[in-house]
Scaffold this active site. Structure first.
Site, PDB file in Angstrom:
ATOM      1  N   HIS A  19      -1.910   4.676   9.551  1.00  0.00           N
ATOM      2  CA  HIS A  19      -0.542   5.151   9.791  1.00  0.00           C
ATOM      3  C   HIS A  19      -0.550   6.504  10.495  1.00  0.00           C
ATOM      4  O   HIS A  19       0.336   7.328  10.289  1.00  0.00           O
ATOM      5  CB  HIS A  19       0.223   5.291   8.477  1.00  0.00           C
ATOM      6  CG  HIS A  19       0.361   4.038   7.665  1.00  0.00           C
ATOM      7  ND1 HIS A  19      -0.677   3.469   6.966  1.00  0.00           N
ATOM      8  CD2 HIS A  19       1.439   3.249   7.422  1.00  0.00           C
ATOM      9  CE1 HIS A  19      -0.250   2.389   6.328  1.00  0.00           C
ATOM     10  NE2 HIS A  19       1.029   2.226   6.590  1.00  0.00           N
ATOM     11  N   HIS A  47       0.810  -1.225   0.000  1.00  0.00           N
ATOM     12  CA  HIS A  47       0.000   0.000   0.000  1.00  0.00           C
ATOM     13  C   HIS A  47       0.846   1.280   0.000  1.00  0.00           C
ATOM     14  O   HIS A  47       0.422   2.321   0.498  1.00  0.00           O
ATOM     15  CB  HIS A  47      -0.988  -0.031   1.171  1.00  0.00           C
ATOM     16  CG  HIS A  47      -0.351  -0.110   2.520  1.00  0.00           C
ATOM     17  ND1 HIS A  47      -0.900  -0.817   3.561  1.00  0.00           N
ATOM     18  CD2 HIS A  47       0.782   0.435   3.013  1.00  0.00           C
ATOM     19  CE1 HIS A  47      -0.125  -0.700   4.623  1.00  0.00           C
ATOM     20  NE2 HIS A  47       0.900   0.059   4.318  1.00  0.00           N
ATOM     21  N   GLU A 102       3.786  -5.555   8.610  1.00  0.00           N
ATOM     22  CA  GLU A 102       2.471  -5.368   7.957  1.00  0.00           C
ATOM     23  C   GLU A 102       1.976  -6.648   7.282  1.00  0.00           C
ATOM     24  O   GLU A 102       0.767  -6.824   7.089  1.00  0.00           O
ATOM     25  CB  GLU A 102       2.556  -4.262   6.886  1.00  0.00           C
ATOM     26  CG  GLU A 102       2.694  -2.874   7.457  1.00  0.00           C
ATOM     27  CD  GLU A 102       2.812  -1.804   6.363  1.00  0.00           C
ATOM     28  OE1 GLU A 102       2.758  -0.625   6.709  1.00  0.00           O
ATOM     29  OE2 GLU A 102       2.983  -2.139   5.170  1.00  0.00           O
ATOM     30  N   HIS A 135       9.976  -4.357   4.328  1.00  0.00           N
ATOM     31  CA  HIS A 135      10.480  -2.981   4.296  1.00  0.00           C
ATOM     32  C   HIS A 135      10.768  -2.494   5.704  1.00  0.00           C
ATOM     33  O   HIS A 135      10.171  -2.949   6.667  1.00  0.00           O
ATOM     34  CB  HIS A 135       9.579  -2.007   3.535  1.00  0.00           C
ATOM     35  CG  HIS A 135       8.159  -1.814   4.005  1.00  0.00           C
ATOM     36  ND1 HIS A 135       7.239  -2.832   4.130  1.00  0.00           N
ATOM     37  CD2 HIS A 135       7.484  -0.677   4.346  1.00  0.00           C
ATOM     38  CE1 HIS A 135       6.072  -2.329   4.511  1.00  0.00           C
ATOM     39  NE2 HIS A 135       6.201  -1.025   4.660  1.00  0.00           N
TER      40      HIS A 135
HETATM   41  C1  DHB Z   1       6.317   2.837   2.247  1.00  0.00           C
HETATM   42  C2  DHB Z   1       5.596   1.663   2.466  1.00  0.00           C
HETATM   43  C3  DHB Z   1       4.553   1.648   3.394  1.00  0.00           C
HETATM   44  O1  DHB Z   1       3.819   0.537   3.688  1.00  0.00           O
HETATM   45  C4  DHB Z   1       4.205   2.786   4.078  1.00  0.00           C
HETATM   46  O2  DHB Z   1       3.153   2.745   4.915  1.00  0.00           O
HETATM   47  C5  DHB Z   1       4.946   3.961   3.882  1.00  0.00           C
HETATM   48  C6  DHB Z   1       5.995   3.972   2.959  1.00  0.00           C
HETATM   49  C7  DHB Z   1       7.427   2.875   1.248  1.00  0.00           C
HETATM   50  O3  DHB Z   1       7.743   1.861   0.611  1.00  0.00           O
HETATM   51  O4  DHB Z   1       8.003   3.947   1.056  1.00  0.00           O
HETATM   52 FE    FE Z   2       2.447   0.906   5.444  1.00  0.00          FE
END
Ligand code: DHB
Ligand code: FE
Length: 281
Positions: A59, A12, A240, A193
């Site tokens: 978030h 997302h 996540e 991530h």
């Molecule tokens: C990114 C990914 C995320 O799930 C998020 O909430 C904010 C940033 C990213 O890849 O930059």
């Molecule tokens: Fe996220």
């Protein structure tokens, strides 16, 4: 009766909203990522679900760190998007189905999931971007959408197994709704991530690919990880991915795998799309 036709997972990433809003989806950086959604879009067009339950995490738009529900269900008829600070225009409000949501809330409670019910809920990129990637952007959205928010932001965070069990309870809740309705479950977020700290930028391609395969075919594998193990392997924000397990739990054990796609890196993330179909229909 309502029935769950299948599930779709999607990352997302906020930059997806920017790519869509500014017509960048066919640029070299984005093309392969967005092409990965085409079979999912086609599957949705073919099956025409009436309603999507979107499992996502907030978030900081609707909940802040002073009050963080573990599981929160939207029980409204309308959900608004709002400015998150990405310099993007908020998208049109989404239509929910409060009557359906209250049924789900009641049936989850009966199965000992004591969720927070929200009669007002702003939805952020976690909810909006997967919908835009899968259905396109509309002034009048072609599907009803219900937010189911999972806390993956502030410890303590629910386990992957707890999310899997929530999915199983969600299936019973949906299937006990008396109206005919085709429901799709979206599991959003992930894959690996980490946006901060010494390991910022971490992406674990091997783990991501294994997650895509085994969440589909052997969800018990992912359910067995502790949250520390997931964060060690997939980064702090990789946690996540536990939200994919709500989607997986809501489907039958043997599902038909319609589509798998992986692209990394995009923004700061290893991004996966998975489409699973319930075959009993
Ligand atoms: C990114 C990914 C995320 O799930 C998020 O909430 C904010 C940033 C990213 O890849 O930059
Ligand atoms: Fe996220």
């Amino acid at each position: 009766m309502a029935k769950i036709i299948g599930g779709v997972t999607s990352s997302h990433i906020p930059a997806v909203g920017n790519a869509i809003a500014n017509g960048l989806t066919q640029e070299p950086y984005w093309k392969r990522f967005f092409d990965g959604y085409k079979p999912a879009q086609e599957w949705l067009q073919k099956h025409q679900p009436d309603l999507a339950i979107v499992v996502y995490n907030d978030h900081g738009l609707n909940f802040f760190l002073d009050k963080v529900p573990t599981f929160a269900l939207g029980c409204a008829d309308v959900y608004e998007n709002a400015d998150e600070g990405w310099a993007l225009k908020p998208v049109a409000p989404f239509t929910g189905d409060a009557q359906f949501s209250w049924h789900i809330a009641e049936k989850l409670m009966e199965q000992e999931f004591d969720i927070c019910t929200c009669q007002e809920m702003k939805v952020d990129h976690g909810f909006v971007n997967p919908i835009r990637a899968l259905w396109g952007t509309h002034e009048k959205w072609p599907i009803k959408a219900i937010p189911l928010a999972v806390n993956v932001v502030q410890h303590p965070v629910p386990t992957a197994r707890r999310c899997y069990k929530l999915g199983k309870a969600l299936r019973k809740a949906v299937e006990s709704y008396p109206e005919d309705m085709k429901v799709v479950i979206l599991g959003t977020g992930g894959l690996s991530h980490q946006l901060q700290g010494e390991r910022a930028g971490l992406i674990n391609v091997d783990f991501d690919l294994e997650c895509i395969d085994r969440i589909a075919s052997d969800p018990e594998w992912f359910a067995s990880f502790s949250n520390s193990e997931i964060m060690r392997l997939a980064g702090t924000e990789g946690i996540e991915t536990i939200m994919w397990m709500v989607m997986r739990g809501a489907l039958q054990d043997d599902v038909k795998i319609i589509h798998k796609h992986y692209h990394a890196p995009i923004s700061n993330t290893g991004a996966g799309v998975l489409v699973l179909e319930n075959t009993f229909i």
